[in-house]
Scaffold this motif. Structure first.
Motif: not given
Length: 248
Positions: A196, A199, A206, A213
């Motif tokens: 995470g 992100e 996420v 992503t």
């Protein structure tokens, strides 16, 4: 093939020359990859010539698990050139090893894989940029002595040649160019392992689909190809470079 082998052998000749000219050898290891960035051939070479060998784990500020296992024998030190953590302890260890060899101001060789933090370590001791630094592998050129109050650094390309296996790990560690074809796989591994944080850095949602992503990050950074499709290769290079520099 002959050119590659000759170049690799030339690197090792330089590493050996650095070790032979030194009283104390700092074997620099990336704390994030203590096993992968360790080189036993360099360790054996330092011991063969009777040098004081100290294992220096750099970039310790980037390690979340401060209890990571240490598997080396002999003196070692955990340091960070960013906040100067561990430098006083390392200085004391260098002085001790120098005195064991009857050197009041020992010559200190610095060896290790590309991009593990050799020049940054020297700069931290000097307090100014006496040794140039770069995130590009094999950047340091030439040979000179850089003095501190207690010892002299043999600043040279003590760069250990990189083995060909495990290209992904080498890219993540900055040992191979981020323009290599495996850069997207390296970026995906970074996204997965940091759970995470990538992100959050790029301010995207996420997802369990890391390919998705990567596409979101490409769009967020406006890295697009013709037709407005996300350029995932360029996005991957951005991610890997930020990771190598410790910004993620």
């Amino acid at each position: 093939m002959f050119f590659y082998c000759s170049m690799k052998q030339d690197f090792w000749s330089t590493v050996e020359d650095v070790i032979k000219k030194s009283d104390v050898v700092l074997h620099v290891i990336d704390s994030r990859y203590p096993e992968e960035s360790r080189n036993k051939r360099a360790e054996e070479m330092a011991l063969k010539y009777g040098k004081g060998l100290i294992h220096v784990f750099t970039k310790f500020d980037l390690v979340e698990d401060k209890e990571f296992p240490i598997t080396v024998e002999g003196p070692f030190c955990l340091v960070s050139a960013v906040d100067y953590y561990g430098l006083n302890k390392l200085r004391d260890k260098i002085i001790i090893e120098g005195k064991r060899r009857h050197q009041d101001k020992p010559k200190v060789g610095v060896v290790g894989y590309p991009n593990v933090g050799k020049s940054s370590l020297i700069n931290a001791f000097k307090g100014k940029k006496s040794a140039r630094t770069s995130s590009e592998p094999g950047f340091t050129k030439g040979r000179q002595l850089l003095g501190t109050r207690n010892f002299m650094f043999v600043d040279s390309p003590g760069v250990i040649p990189v083995d060909e296996e495990d290209d992904i790990a080498k890219i993540k560690m900055g040992m191979k160019s981020i323009n290599e074809e495996d850069v997207e796989l390296a970026a995906l591994e970074i996204i997965e392992s940091l759970k995470g944080k990538v992100e959050a850095y790029f301010k995207v949602d996420v997802s369990d689909d890391f390919d998705e992503t990567l596409e979101k990050i490409a769009v967020a950074k406006n890295l697009l190809v013709k037709g407005g499709e996300p350029n995932t290769e360029r996005a991957a290079r951005v991610i890997v470079k930020l990771y190598q520099e410790g910004k993620i």
